[in-house]
Design an enzyme around this catalytic site. Sequence first.
Site: not given
Ligand code: NAD
Ligand code: TYD
Length: 353
Positions: A133-135, A159, A163
Amino acid sequence: MMAKTIFITGGAGFIGSHVVRLFVNKYPDYKIVNVDVLTYAGNLENLTDVCDAPNYVFEKVDIVDFQAINKLFEKYRPDGIIHLAAESHVDRSITNPFAFIHTNVMGTCNLLHAAKEAWKNNMEGKLFYHVSTDEVYGALECDGTLFTETTRYDPHSPYSASKASSDHFVRAYHDTFGLPIVISNCSNNYGANQFPEKLIPLAINNIKNKRPIPIYGKGENIRDWLYVNDHASAIDIIFHKGKNGETYNIGGNNEWTNIDLIHTLCAIMDKKLGRRAGESAELITFVKDRAGHDLRYAIDSSKIQKELGWHPSLQFEEGLEKTVDWYLANETWVNHITSGSYQKYYEQQYNQR
Ligand code: NAD
Ligand code: TYD
């Protein structure tokens, strides 16, 4: 004989399910093994359209369990791993950091170690692709600067710290043991199948049900939003064309304050639901800010664009409208999550096989 066997971890989650679908459909000669323990975020109903494909297998395995991971490596002898499994929600990492340390750090190290052991005699054609992630880069001021691949790591939430730690271990296994790796750091994703605890699906669900839309602080925090299918296509390109040892930033060049985003979403929802203009926006409710809330994320994705030829395909308003359409058309999917019945799907489907 399959051309390649690939583990996709976290394939039942939001982004993972889009990556699984893309690979199962696009590469019929690859065997795709979805490795997922099905936490609250894992939902096999995301994959009903591909679950019977001949090149797809699901393995319910916890990446924190090293023995189980080793057994999987012996069973399938994978050529590649696309590692997405993680605890992914910042708010949950504030209430329970340890789940993030276990899965994101220990789980990643288990996979790295198992891969290194399995591949140590011949690393040719092998790849460990870590999805991050960019975070990890921390927070930007509102001054136009962007995260590049060389921005110093400065994570603030449990988080992002977990990562960041996993990214460091991936590089350590590359530098120390010669494990072939690539890492990508992506901005906020949105689209179909996102668990309705994250901002966009939570807001869609609340607007639909006329419940308050919680906005942390003043809604001035900025995120760079990318349509999930564009992330999946970037992962495909990086997996096949990325250079060993490299990092690629992926982003939408699409910065929005949370409050502007929610107003845009409210306007779309008013139209789709036949409500008076401005009706949904009345649900906006400012609530206590998130602890350690990063002000701004924004990605410079010129490296992947120039070197690998990837580009985001959609404008934000178009992607947001597609996302709203998906959630409105897939009420059952949302209802199964809110009722909890999605968690019974594995027993119902797989115990009969
Ligand atoms: P998500 O929370 O929707 O899905 C995570 C999946 O991982 C789930 O299916 C869960 O069951 C599985 N999982 C969790 N713990 C596990 C374990 N111990 N063993 C096996 N499986 C396990 O997550 P997402 O939003 O789809 O993100 C996927 C990846 O992309 C993550 O690594 C996250 O850090 C990265 N990412 C997400 C975003 C975003 O905006 N969602 C952005 C950048 C990077
Ligand atoms: P989120 O979807 O949780 O992603 P991330 O924290 O990884 O960026 O949140 C996106 C943005 O929205 C973040 O600045 C937090 C804000 N947010 C709210 O204002 N209200 C909410 O209920 C949630 C879940 C997030």
